[in-house]
Design a protein around this motif. Sequence first.
Motif, PDB file in Angstrom:
ATOM      1  N   UNK A 173       0.806  -1.223   0.000  1.00 22.06           N
ATOM      2  CA  UNK A 173       0.000   0.000   0.000  1.00 22.06           C
ATOM      3  C   UNK A 173       0.833   1.263   0.000  1.00 22.06           C
ATOM      4  N   UNK A 174       2.139   1.112  -0.072  1.00 19.91           N
ATOM      5  CA  UNK A 174       3.057   2.236   0.057  1.00 19.91           C
ATOM      6  C   UNK A 174       3.825   2.455  -1.247  1.00 19.91           C
ATOM      7  N   UNK A 175       3.760   3.659  -1.772  1.00 15.25           N
ATOM      8  CA  UNK A 175       4.565   3.989  -2.937  1.00 15.25           C
ATOM      9  C   UNK A 175       6.015   4.140  -2.506  1.00 15.25           C
ATOM     10  N   UNK A 213       1.479  -3.047   5.278  1.00 15.70           N
ATOM     11  CA  UNK A 213       2.591  -3.842   5.785  1.00 15.70           C
ATOM     12  C   UNK A 213       3.435  -2.953   6.701  1.00 15.70           C
ATOM     13  N   UNK A 214       3.331  -3.190   8.001  1.00 17.43           N
ATOM     14  CA  UNK A 214       4.003  -2.332   8.979  1.00 17.43           C
ATOM     15  C   UNK A 214       5.515  -2.368   8.845  1.00 17.43           C
ATOM     16  N   UNK A 215       6.086  -3.529   8.543  1.00 18.72           N
ATOM     17  CA  UNK A 215       7.547  -3.621   8.433  1.00 18.72           C
ATOM     18  C   UNK A 215       8.080  -2.747   7.299  1.00 18.72           C
ATOM     19  N   UNK A 216       7.383  -2.738   6.173  1.00 16.70           N
ATOM     20  CA  UNK A 216       7.807  -1.895   5.051  1.00 16.70           C
ATOM     21  C   UNK A 216       7.726  -0.423   5.436  1.00 16.70           C
ATOM     22  N   UNK A 217       6.642  -0.028   6.093  1.00 20.33           N
ATOM     23  CA  UNK A 217       6.496   1.354   6.542  1.00 20.33           C
ATOM     24  C   UNK A 217       7.606   1.713   7.523  1.00 20.33           C
ATOM     25  N   UNK A 218       7.926   0.803   8.439  1.00 26.15           N
ATOM     26  CA  UNK A 218       8.973   1.059   9.424  1.00 26.15           C
ATOM     27  C   UNK A 218      10.322   1.282   8.747  1.00 26.15           C
ATOM     28  N   UNK A 244      -1.326   3.983   1.847  1.00 30.85           N
ATOM     29  CA  UNK A 244      -1.935   3.301   2.981  1.00 30.85           C
ATOM     30  C   UNK A 244      -0.943   2.272   3.514  1.00 30.85           C
ATOM     31  N   UNK A 245      -0.996   2.039   4.800  1.00 38.98           N
ATOM     32  CA  UNK A 245      -0.085   1.084   5.429  1.00 38.98           C
ATOM     33  C   UNK A 245      -0.778  -0.273   5.498  1.00 38.98           C
ATOM     34  N   UNK A 255      -3.120  -0.398  14.559  1.00 40.62           N
ATOM     35  CA  UNK A 255      -4.466  -0.401  14.000  1.00 40.62           C
ATOM     36  C   UNK A 255      -4.639   0.746  13.017  1.00 40.62           C
ATOM     37  N   UNK A 256      -5.731   0.673  12.258  1.00 42.09           N
ATOM     38  CA  UNK A 256      -6.075   1.766  11.368  1.00 42.09           C
ATOM     39  C   UNK A 256      -7.575   1.982  11.465  1.00 42.09           C
ATOM     40  N   UNK A 257      -7.969   3.246  11.307  1.00 37.34           N
ATOM     41  CA  UNK A 257      -9.388   3.561  11.350  1.00 37.34           C
ATOM     42  C   UNK A 257      -9.682   4.664  10.343  1.00 37.34           C
ATOM     43  N   UNK A 258     -10.773   4.493   9.647  1.00 34.80           N
ATOM     44  CA  UNK A 258     -11.194   5.481   8.668  1.00 34.80           C
ATOM     45  C   UNK A 258     -11.927   6.632   9.346  1.00 34.80           C
ATOM     46  N   UNK A 259     -11.817   7.790   8.769  1.00 35.92           N
ATOM     47  CA  UNK A 259     -12.489   8.992   9.257  1.00 35.92           C
ATOM     48  C   UNK A 259     -13.596   9.372   8.276  1.00 35.92           C
ATOM     49  N   UNK A 260     -14.615  10.097   8.753  1.00 33.47           N
ATOM     50  CA  UNK A 260     -15.702  10.523   7.861  1.00 33.47           C
ATOM     51  C   UNK A 260     -15.221  11.370   6.675  1.00 33.47           C
ATOM     52  N   UNK A 261     -14.103  12.067   6.833  1.00 32.42           N
ATOM     53  CA  UNK A 261     -13.595  12.907   5.742  1.00 32.42           C
ATOM     54  C   UNK A 261     -12.787  12.114   4.710  1.00 32.42           C
TER      55      UNK A 261
END
Length: 139
Positions: free
Chosen positions: A55-57, A94-99, A91-92, A117-123
């Motif tokens: 999910x990460x460019x 894969x946490x290891x790749x983001x780290x 979007x994350x 964790x991840x959570x979507x917002x109304x915006x």
Amino acid sequence: MTHGDQRAAYERAVAGKSRLFAVWPGQWSSDLFEIDDLDEFAKALGVKHDEERTGLKDHVHEVEWTKDPYGDDNPRSQYLGIDVILACGCSINDLRTFAVQMKEQRGWVIATSGGWSKRGRPNGTTTYSLRARRRSLTD
């Protein structure tokens, strides 16, 4: 027969100097599998960047972060709970790749053990709750 460094093993296999195998250990015997899809091997272990899976460019991320308002704020703790928003649209997954990317880009040490964790917002934005080494966090 060698084991260990995935990048070196991948490079030897691509060059045709060796083959890759994986062992699935069992209680009484083990199964041996040859890895024949070297691209998938490289993507799964992070040797090659895989935007679809992670999910990460592969770019410098626009990151906004705040201290987790509900987290434990023990000043003696090495790690701090943070909320992260990626303003670049990534979007994350894969946490290891983001780290790894945050270590290279900002010097942050993101905890890869334990929960996140991840959570979507109304915006339409997504907030990720992570833990980072307190002293590594800089703007």
